[in-house]
Design a protein around this motif. Structure first.
Motif, PDB file in Angstrom:
ATOM      1  N   LEU A 126      96.110  66.690 -11.215  1.00 52.93           N
ATOM      2  CA  LEU A 126      97.416  67.070 -10.684  1.00 52.93           C
ATOM      3  C   LEU A 126      98.269  65.811 -10.585  1.00 52.93           C
ATOM      4  CD1 LEU A 126      99.325  69.148  -9.292  1.00 52.93           C
ATOM      5  CD2 LEU A 126      98.249  68.465  -7.123  1.00 52.93           C
ATOM      6  N   ALA A 127      99.495  65.862 -11.096  1.00 46.24           N
ATOM      7  CA  ALA A 127     100.413  64.727 -11.008  1.00 46.24           C
ATOM      8  C   ALA A 127     101.181  64.802  -9.691  1.00 46.24           C
ATOM      9  CB  ALA A 127     101.379  64.717 -12.189  1.00 46.24           C
ATOM     10  N   GLU A 128     101.109  63.733  -8.897  1.00 49.35           N
ATOM     11  CA  GLU A 128     101.785  63.672  -7.607  1.00 49.35           C
ATOM     12  C   GLU A 128     102.219  62.243  -7.326  1.00 49.35           C
ATOM     13  OE1 GLU A 128     102.727  65.931  -5.553  1.00 49.35           O
ATOM     14  OE2 GLU A 128     101.194  67.424  -5.058  1.00 49.35           O
ATOM     15  N   ASP A 129     103.259  62.089  -6.509  1.00 47.80           N
ATOM     16  CA  ASP A 129     103.651  60.794  -5.989  1.00 47.80           C
ATOM     17  C   ASP A 129     102.487  60.227  -5.165  1.00 47.80           C
ATOM     18  OD1 ASP A 129     106.174  59.064  -5.648  1.00 47.80           O
ATOM     19  OD2 ASP A 129     105.466  59.238  -3.575  1.00 47.80           O
ATOM     20  N   PRO A 130     102.302  58.898  -5.131  1.00 49.60           N
ATOM     21  CA  PRO A 130     101.148  58.324  -4.421  1.00 49.60           C
ATOM     22  C   PRO A 130     100.992  58.777  -2.972  1.00 49.60           C
ATOM     23  CG  PRO A 130     102.120  56.659  -5.805  1.00 49.60           C
ATOM     24  CD  PRO A 130     103.023  57.855  -5.894  1.00 49.60           C
ATOM     25  N   ARG A 131     102.073  58.968  -2.235  1.00 49.84           N
ATOM     26  CA  ARG A 131     101.928  59.397  -0.840  1.00 49.84           C
ATOM     27  C   ARG A 131     101.279  60.774  -0.756  1.00 49.84           C
ATOM     28  NH1 ARG A 131     107.724  57.484  -0.154  1.00 49.84           N
ATOM     29  NH2 ARG A 131     107.581  55.374   0.715  1.00 49.84           N
ATOM     30  N   GLU A 132     101.711  61.687  -1.629  1.00 48.31           N
ATOM     31  CA  GLU A 132     101.108  63.017  -1.648  1.00 48.31           C
ATOM     32  C   GLU A 132      99.661  62.940  -2.139  1.00 48.31           C
ATOM     33  OE1 GLU A 132     104.286  62.471  -2.653  1.00 48.31           O
ATOM     34  OE2 GLU A 132     105.064  63.447  -0.852  1.00 48.31           O
ATOM     35  N   ALA A 133      99.395  62.029  -3.088  1.00 47.87           N
ATOM     36  CA  ALA A 133      98.029  61.868  -3.592  1.00 47.87           C
ATOM     37  C   ALA A 133      97.101  61.414  -2.475  1.00 47.87           C
ATOM     38  CB  ALA A 133      98.017  60.865  -4.748  1.00 47.87           C
ATOM     39  N   VAL A 134      97.544  60.446  -1.692  1.00 44.03           N
ATOM     40  CA  VAL A 134      96.732  59.954  -0.567  1.00 44.03           C
ATOM     41  C   VAL A 134      96.463  61.090   0.412  1.00 44.03           C
ATOM     42  CG1 VAL A 134      96.759  58.455   1.467  1.00 44.03           C
ATOM     43  CG2 VAL A 134      97.432  57.542  -0.754  1.00 44.03           C
ATOM     44  N   GLY A 140      90.857  66.337   1.816  1.00 43.30           N
ATOM     45  CA  GLY A 140      89.828  67.021   1.049  1.00 43.30           C
ATOM     46  C   GLY A 140      90.319  67.935  -0.048  1.00 43.30           C
ATOM     47  N   GLU A 141      91.636  67.972  -0.283  1.00 48.90           N
ATOM     48  CA  GLU A 141      92.156  68.811  -1.364  1.00 48.90           C
ATOM     49  C   GLU A 141      91.840  68.221  -2.732  1.00 48.90           C
ATOM     50  OE1 GLU A 141      96.231  70.371  -0.933  1.00 48.90           O
ATOM     51  OE2 GLU A 141      96.207  69.395   1.028  1.00 48.90           O
ATOM     52  N   ALA A 142      91.637  66.913  -2.802  1.00 50.73           N
ATOM     53  CA  ALA A 142      91.280  66.234  -4.049  1.00 50.73           C
ATOM     54  C   ALA A 142      90.149  65.261  -3.754  1.00 50.73           C
ATOM     55  CB  ALA A 142      92.484  65.504  -4.642  1.00 50.73           C
ATOM     56  N   ASP A 143      89.428  64.875  -4.807  1.00 49.78           N
ATOM     57  CA  ASP A 143      88.277  63.989  -4.632  1.00 49.78           C
ATOM     58  C   ASP A 143      88.620  62.530  -4.893  1.00 49.78           C
ATOM     59  OD1 ASP A 143      86.289  66.146  -4.199  1.00 49.78           O
ATOM     60  OD2 ASP A 143      86.857  66.680  -6.250  1.00 49.78           O
ATOM     61  N   LEU A 144      89.561  62.301  -5.794  1.00 44.33           N
ATOM     62  CA  LEU A 144      89.899  60.926  -6.173  1.00 44.33           C
ATOM     63  C   LEU A 144      91.385  60.859  -6.503  1.00 44.33           C
ATOM     64  CD1 LEU A 144      87.822  58.522  -8.348  1.00 44.33           C
ATOM     65  CD2 LEU A 144      90.205  58.924  -8.968  1.00 44.33           C
ATOM     66  N   GLY A 145      92.036  59.796  -6.073  1.00 46.15           N
ATOM     67  CA  GLY A 145      93.453  59.616  -6.355  1.00 46.15           C
ATOM     68  C   GLY A 145      93.712  58.325  -7.088  1.00 46.15           C
ATOM     69  N   VAL A 146      94.645  58.358  -8.026  1.00 49.77           N
ATOM     70  CA  VAL A 146      95.131  57.143  -8.679  1.00 49.77           C
ATOM     71  C   VAL A 146      96.518  56.882  -8.096  1.00 49.77           C
ATOM     72  CG1 VAL A 146      95.623  55.987 -10.864  1.00 49.77           C
ATOM     73  CG2 VAL A 146      93.839  57.744 -10.764  1.00 49.77           C
ATOM     74  N   VAL A 147      96.678  55.739  -7.447  1.00 49.59           N
ATOM     75  CA  VAL A 147      97.892  55.471  -6.682  1.00 49.59           C
ATOM     76  C   VAL A 147      98.464  54.108  -7.052  1.00 49.59           C
ATOM     77  CG1 VAL A 147      97.116  56.887  -4.743  1.00 49.59           C
ATOM     78  CG2 VAL A 147      96.606  54.433  -4.767  1.00 49.59           C
ATOM     79  N   PRO A 154     104.851  48.949   0.649  1.00 52.44           N
ATOM     80  CA  PRO A 154     103.417  49.154   0.870  1.00 52.44           C
ATOM     81  C   PRO A 154     103.064  50.625   1.059  1.00 52.44           C
ATOM     82  CG  PRO A 154     104.262  47.372   2.248  1.00 52.44           C
ATOM     83  CD  PRO A 154     105.452  48.067   1.661  1.00 52.44           C
ATOM     84  N   LEU A 155     101.889  50.991   0.572  1.00 50.42           N
ATOM     85  CA  LEU A 155     101.378  52.357   0.703  1.00 50.42           C
ATOM     86  C   LEU A 155     100.352  52.382   1.832  1.00 50.42           C
ATOM     87  CD1 LEU A 155     101.312  55.230  -0.618  1.00 50.42           C
ATOM     88  CD2 LEU A 155      99.390  54.385  -1.998  1.00 50.42           C
ATOM     89  N   VAL A 156     100.460  53.363   2.720  1.00 50.10           N
ATOM     90  CA  VAL A 156      99.558  53.450   3.868  1.00 50.10           C
ATOM     91  C   VAL A 156      98.332  54.279   3.507  1.00 50.10           C
ATOM     92  CG1 VAL A 156      99.325  54.212   6.260  1.00 50.10           C
ATOM     93  CG2 VAL A 156     101.495  53.231   5.458  1.00 50.10           C
ATOM     94  N   ILE A 157      97.144  53.723   3.777  1.00 47.51           N
ATOM     95  CA  ILE A 157      95.879  54.375   3.457  1.00 47.51           C
ATOM     96  C   ILE A 157      95.094  54.610   4.752  1.00 47.51           C
ATOM     97  CG2 ILE A 157      93.716  54.219   2.155  1.00 47.51           C
ATOM     98  CD1 ILE A 157      96.128  54.325   0.372  1.00 47.51           C
ATOM     99  N   PRO A 158      94.691  55.851   5.066  1.00 43.22           N
ATOM    100  CA  PRO A 158      93.895  56.106   6.276  1.00 43.22           C
ATOM    101  C   PRO A 158      92.563  55.362   6.260  1.00 43.22           C
ATOM    102  CG  PRO A 158      94.791  58.151   5.387  1.00 43.22           C
ATOM    103  CD  PRO A 158      95.040  57.087   4.354  1.00 43.22           C
ATOM    104  N   GLU A 159      92.050  55.094   7.435  1.00 46.09           N
ATOM    105  CA  GLU A 159      90.841  54.284   7.555  1.00 46.09           C
ATOM    106  C   GLU A 159      89.598  54.966   6.993  1.00 46.09           C
ATOM    107  OE1 GLU A 159      90.429  53.067  11.578  1.00 46.09           O
ATOM    108  OE2 GLU A 159      92.123  51.670  11.501  1.00 46.09           O
ATOM    109  N   HIS A 160      89.598  56.302   6.913  1.00 43.43           N
ATOM    110  CA  HIS A 160      88.401  56.969   6.399  1.00 43.43           C
ATOM    111  C   HIS A 160      88.388  57.026   4.878  1.00 43.43           C
ATOM    112  CE1 HIS A 160      91.187  60.382   6.136  1.00 43.43           C
ATOM    113  NE2 HIS A 160      90.304  61.020   5.377  1.00 43.43           N
TER     114      HIS A 160
END
Length: 317
Positions: A126-134, A140-147, A154-160
């Motif tokens: 699925l093609a998405e902007d990095p914020r939506e990908a994260v 849990g909607e996706a398993d892996l994101g390319v961002v 800067p892009l914010v990434i949750p700690e988990h």
């Protein structure tokens, strides 16, 4: 005994705010999700949802149960991706979410290599902007994101979640060959303040990166056209209507009438990486796909290749 499916439904409702939204994410009908909640309430002996207007809210005990549920689901995901998985035989279905230029420059070649890698993996993209990908990977909607992570945005990434860098992608200013700047070896923001621009839509990370270029000069770029597709940006530059800031990743060969000029002071660079939940770190499928993406990123071709990048820290949210 409480069933995993019921906990998953409750956690999805908490994350997405309604039964309907949770059902869309889970791929079930709203009725099926509601049945899971009724089953959960019967199993626990107390209500987990309460009606509020036209929507629902989790009760206090429902919130506590959802918190326990998230921990249990995370541990189950980690168990399934380690002890129950064969590290020598990546199998199953993986959902990948990627920004558009990486779909062309990285994910496309990945799919070609996957077919000959011997892995029994089924991948959807699925093609998405990095914020939506994260966000999709985080919940849990996706398993892996390319961002990507612009040096100026800067892009914010949750700690988990975990991140692996693939490399750096440089963006150039594109102008028509008859443009007054076309003969330059490089350009600076001061050279571009009076230009007419095409940009990705308001709020997109690439749009914010363009705005940041001129922030120190107290100016706002004169954006005449907003379009999400960089192919459109190139076409309008070819027609002499605008100039554009376009990354190199996934960029096709430029038309003869379009000139790419390196931008300096500051150079516009975005770091490209892959994100996944830490519970999936040992997943044979995730590791196999991540390895293929690293190979693609280091291979000359549409991807650049991406410039190598030392490990950096994201701002964690």
């Amino acid at each position: 005994m409480i069933e995993i499916g019921s906990l998953r439904a409750l956690a999805a409702i908490e994350q997405h705010g309604s039964v309907i939204a949770a059902s869309e994410v889970m791929g079930f009908s709203p009725s099926a999700v509601s049945q899971q909640i009724k089953k959960l309430e019967k199993q626990t002996g107390f209500p987990v949802l309460e009606r509020r207007g036209r929507g629902v809210l989790l009760t206090e005990r429902g919130l506590t149960l959802a918190a326990y549920g998230r921990r249990i689901l995370s541990e189950l995901e980690e168990l399934e991706s380690t002890l129950l998985a064969d590290p020598t035989k990546p199998t199953g279905h993986l959902k990948v979410v990627s920004f558009s230029t990486a779909c062309r420059g990285l994910v496309g070649p990945l799919l070609g290599r996957l077919a000959s890698s011997g892995a029994d993996l089924d991948i959807s993209v699925l093609a998405e902007d990095p914020r939506e990908a994260v966000a999709r990977v985080a919940n849990g909607e996706a398993d892996l994101g390319v961002v990507h992570n612009w040096n100026s945005v800067p892009l914010v990434i949750p700690e988990h979640m975990a991140l692996d860098w693939l490399g750096e992608d440089v963006a150039d200013v594109l102008v028509h060959r008859d443009h007054a700047l076309a003969g330059r070896s490089e350009v600076q923001p001061a050279d571009l303040v009076d230009e007419r621009w095409i940009s990705t839509p308001h709020g997109a990370i690439c749009n914010e990166a363009l705005l940041r270029i001129f922030a120190d000069r107290g100016r706002v770029p004169n954006i005449r056209v907003y379009d999400p597709d960089f192919a459109t940006h190139i076409a309008l530059v070819e027609q002499g209507a605008v100039v554009a800031l376009v990354p190199r990743l996934g960029r096709p060969a430029l038309p003869a009438d379009v000139v790419a000029l390196p931008l300096v002071n500051p150079m516009q660079v975005r770091q490209v990486g892959i994100v996944y939940r830490r519970t999936m770190a040992a997943s044979p499928g995730v590791q196999h796909v991540a390895g293929l993406l690293r190979e693609v990123a280091a291979t000359p071709g549409a991807a650049g290749p991406l410039r190598s990048v030392a490990s950096r820290d994201f701002k964690l949210g």
